[in-house]
Design a protein around this motif. Structure first.
Motif, short mmCIF file in Angstrom:
data_model
loop_
_atom_site.label_atom_id
_atom_site.label_comp_id
_atom_site.label_asym_id
_atom_site.label_seq_id
_atom_site.Cartn_x
_atom_site.Cartn_y
_atom_site.Cartn_z
N THR A 416 10.11 -12.84 -29.67
CA THR A 416 11.16 -12.27 -28.84
C THR A 416 10.57 -11.60 -27.61
OG1 THR A 416 12.62 -11.91 -30.73
CG2 THR A 416 13.06 -10.59 -28.77
N ALA A 417 9.50 -10.86 -27.81
CA ALA A 417 8.83 -10.21 -26.68
C ALA A 417 8.35 -11.24 -25.66
CB ALA A 417 7.65 -9.38 -27.19
N LYS A 418 7.79 -12.33 -26.15
CA LYS A 418 7.32 -13.40 -25.25
C LYS A 418 8.47 -13.96 -24.44
CE LYS A 418 4.82 -17.80 -25.24
NZ LYS A 418 4.17 -18.84 -26.08
N LYS A 419 9.62 -14.17 -25.10
CA LYS A 419 10.79 -14.71 -24.41
C LYS A 419 11.30 -13.73 -23.35
CE LYS A 419 14.20 -17.69 -23.91
NZ LYS A 419 13.97 -19.06 -23.40
N ILE A 420 11.35 -12.45 -23.68
CA ILE A 420 11.82 -11.44 -22.74
C ILE A 420 10.93 -11.39 -21.51
CG2 ILE A 420 12.07 -8.93 -22.42
CD1 ILE A 420 13.04 -8.82 -25.34
N LEU A 421 9.64 -11.53 -21.71
CA LEU A 421 8.70 -11.50 -20.58
C LEU A 421 8.89 -12.70 -19.65
CD1 LEU A 421 5.46 -10.23 -22.36
CD2 LEU A 421 6.87 -8.99 -20.70
N GLU A 422 9.45 -13.77 -20.19
CA GLU A 422 9.68 -14.97 -19.37
C GLU A 422 10.97 -14.91 -18.59
OE1 GLU A 422 9.63 -18.07 -22.25
OE2 GLU A 422 7.45 -18.05 -22.51
N GLU A 423 11.88 -14.02 -18.97
CA GLU A 423 13.19 -13.97 -18.33
C GLU A 423 13.49 -12.57 -17.81
OE1 GLU A 423 16.19 -15.37 -20.96
OE2 GLU A 423 15.48 -17.43 -20.94
N HIS A 424 14.34 -12.51 -16.80
CA HIS A 424 14.82 -11.23 -16.30
C HIS A 424 16.10 -11.44 -15.51
CE1 HIS A 424 12.54 -12.77 -12.85
NE2 HIS A 424 13.35 -12.04 -12.10
N GLN A 425 16.89 -10.39 -15.40
CA GLN A 425 18.12 -10.46 -14.62
C GLN A 425 17.78 -10.29 -13.15
OE1 GLN A 425 21.73 -9.78 -16.04
NE2 GLN A 425 21.29 -8.44 -17.76
N SER A 426 18.51 -11.01 -12.30
CA SER A 426 18.25 -10.90 -10.87
C SER A 426 18.71 -9.55 -10.33
CB SER A 426 18.98 -12.02 -10.12
OG SER A 426 20.37 -12.01 -10.43
N SER A 427 19.78 -9.00 -10.90
CA SER A 427 20.26 -7.67 -10.52
C SER A 427 21.23 -7.18 -11.59
CB SER A 427 20.96 -7.71 -9.16
OG SER A 427 22.11 -8.53 -9.23
N ILE A 428 21.39 -5.89 -11.68
CA ILE A 428 22.36 -5.31 -12.60
C ILE A 428 23.60 -4.95 -11.81
CG2 ILE A 428 22.86 -3.43 -14.20
CD1 ILE A 428 20.76 -5.30 -15.26
N PRO A 429 24.72 -5.59 -12.07
CA PRO A 429 25.94 -5.30 -11.32
C PRO A 429 26.43 -3.89 -11.60
CG PRO A 429 26.10 -7.38 -12.53
CD PRO A 429 24.91 -6.67 -13.05
#
Length: 558
Positions: A416-429
């Motif tokens: 899960t940690a590996k997956k989180i490090l690969e993805e991120h939100q472009s911005s928080i509305p």
């Protein structure tokens, strides 16, 4: 649900890269693997030391011995899971067990050693396992693991530990400002997780925490039952929040009852580790008669569901309050060395396990179902992950194999940690702040305590080790009434921890009962007298939520 706890528009909130709800092994594993790259908040609704991990006595599976094999561990997992384990999940977990143990050693966990053992560790054996493959720290493995990881987390500059904070609900697109501008619309998906609303218990104030990702690591739902080995934190918070946010939930009918909880008026939640039976402890009636041979050829080493039902049967058959677990023949020195925690706890209530058998009863222990995820902890909601006992990865099926749970926490936590490090939100509305300005302080807290007691009693009596369709239907009817009462209370009064937990317990209780009613057979941990046979082929029970004006409803049962 419409209520007076409405949200007001505001940009004021605390923003993180990652929010981890829960401070047990699963959540700490994710946090430690991510913390070098992201700013993290870990929410613990009580003291950090009160996670269920710290209560785990037995150990953690590790396929370490050359005489053992992945195939053997997978086979044991499939056997215990009674036909609905995901073999691919079991394989992934087994094949990563060596790395998981090695990682824990690197974090400073001090397992019981054996100079001649693999990795220099002493391995024990538990029910359902065909080999010695359980790494342990005497009989307090969970505490040793938890203490080591907590020490690491407390010293990490990128981690904020929010002790005495409880999450109320997930923030999703439903909580956005009503008219986001075009840039926001382009940057957000149809629905996603944007953070959590959480109660700072000491300040008695609900706050808005936004994040690129949220991990639910809240543990199981053992406190829905009157008798449980679980700590007070096990109220199904993550499962309930994910369900209300639109995530599928699976296999909730499979609630594992630990066969041997200490029977004593002063200690109602102390479990006697399965390893004691693994080392030769014998179950007996008060007159000294052994009885497990009448229930399974593996006797005391049978899987937990079989042992728990056997004890329940013997208690009811003979009108007993408990049975005995006798380990006196193992010798005083052996018991004091390998089971010091049990020896000390029992001695503190007047039982010398080197000379006396231990009175035991079954108690709710482990939630085999939970939020449906993949092997990376991903739920149905983008940017929402779930790990540990709160999840349904397919590993446990209809019955958890002993000591697979801690292993799952580490293996899935790392992926899960590996997956989180690969993805991120472009911005928080822009999201809405929690606003309780229109609600009152609770007038009578007795409503919460009374409903809590009623729920736990009816679940124990109607949805316990042995079930019937009529009992389940009665339980569901009463749960629906209690939910209506609690929802009204929730809508009109300021929230507190007990109310939040009761609301979550009721959601989880309904999921357990609906799942049990959907299964027209007996399998693993689920035994219904009206459907005693086991189908030749069966499948997991998956409940899918659909949002309606009067709340979340079950869309389908499969």
């Amino acid at each position: 649900m419409k209520d007076k706890n409405q949200m007001q528009l505001s940009q004021q909130n605390d923003q993180y890269d990652l929010i981890v709800v829960g401070a047990g092994l699963a959540g700490l594993t994710v946090a430690l693997e991510v913390a070098s790259h992201k700013k993290i908040a870990i929410l613990a609704k009580r003291q950090l030391t009160e996670a269920a991990t710290a209560w785990a006595q037995g150990g953690i599976v590790g396929v370490l011995d050359k005489k053992d094999s992945f195939e053997s561990h997978i086979g044991d997992t499939l056997e215990a899971g009674a036909g609905i384990v995901s073999e691919s999940t079991a394989r992934y977990i087994a094949e990563n067990s060596f790395n998981a143990i090695e990682w824990l050693v690197e974090q400073g966990v001090e397992f019981t050693t054996d100079p001649e053992g693999p990795l220099g560790l002493h391995l024990t054996r538990e029910g359902g396992h065909t080999h010695r493959r359980i790494a342990h720290a005497a009989d307090a493995t969970g505490k040793a693991i938890h203490d080591a990881l907590l020490a690491k987390v407390k010293n990490h500059p990128n981690i904020d530990l929010l002790e005495h904070w409880i999450a109320l609900d997930l923030i999703t697109n439903r909580h956005l400002v009503q008219k986001p501008n075009k840039d926001y619309k382009k940057s957000i998906q149809k629905d996603q997780c944007l953070g959590v609303y959480a109660l700072d218990i000491k300040e008695n104030k609900v706050k808005t925490l936004t994040a690129d990702a949220v991990v639910l690591a809240t543990g199981g739902v053992g406190k829905v039952y009157k008798y449980t080995t679980n700590p007070d934190t096990s109220t199904g918070d993550g499962i309930a929040m994910a369900w209300r946010a639109g995530c599928r939930v699976g296999n909730m009918e499979f609630m594992q009852f630990h066969p041997t909880c200490l029977y004593h008026p002063e200690e109602r939640s102390f479990l006697i580790t399965e390893a004691l039976r693994g080392e030769g402890g014998q179950l007996k009636l008060p007159d000294g008669t052994r009885f497990m041979a009448d229930h399974d050829e593996r006797m005391e080493l049978a899987p937990r569901d079989i042992v728990a039902r056997a004890i329940d049967f013997e208690i009811k058959k003979h009108g007993l309050e408990y049975v005995l677990l006798d380990a006196t023949h193992l010798g005083a020195d052996f018991l004091k060395e390998h089971f010091p925690t049990i020896y000390a706890k029992c001695l503190s209530v007047g039982i010398d396990i080197t000379k006396q058998a231990i009175p035991v009863v079954p108690a709710a222990h482990y939630t085999c179902g939970g939020v449906v995820t993949d092997l990376n902890g991903q739920t149905d909601l983008p940017h929402l992950y779930s790990v540990g006992e709160a999840t349904c990865t397919g590993l446990h099926g209809a019955n958890r194999l002993a000591s697979n749970s801690l292993l799952e926490c580490v293996v899935i936590g790392k992926s899960t940690a590996k997956k989180i490090l690969e993805e991120h939100q472009s911005s928080i509305p822009l999201v809405k702040q929690w606003d309780d300005s229109q609600v009152e302080d609770a007038d009578e807290l007795v409503v919460i305590s009374h409903n809590w007691d009623e729920l736990r009693s009816l679940m124990w009596n109607y949805v316990g080790i042995v079930r019937t369709t009529r009992r389940l239907e009665r339980a569901l009817h009463r749960i629906e009434f209690l939910k209506t009462e609690v929802d009204e209370y929730y809508s009109n009064f300021k929230v507190n921890r007990d109310l939040i937990e009761l609301r979550n317990l009721l959601d989880c209780a309904e999921l357990i009962v609906r799942s049990a009613l959907a299964r027209k057979e007996s399998r693993g941990l689920h035994y219904n007298r009206d459907y005693p046979d086991t189908f030749a082929v069966s499948y997991p029970t998956i409940l899918t939520p659909v949002r309606k004006k009067d709340g979340i409803k079950v869309a389908e049962e499969a």
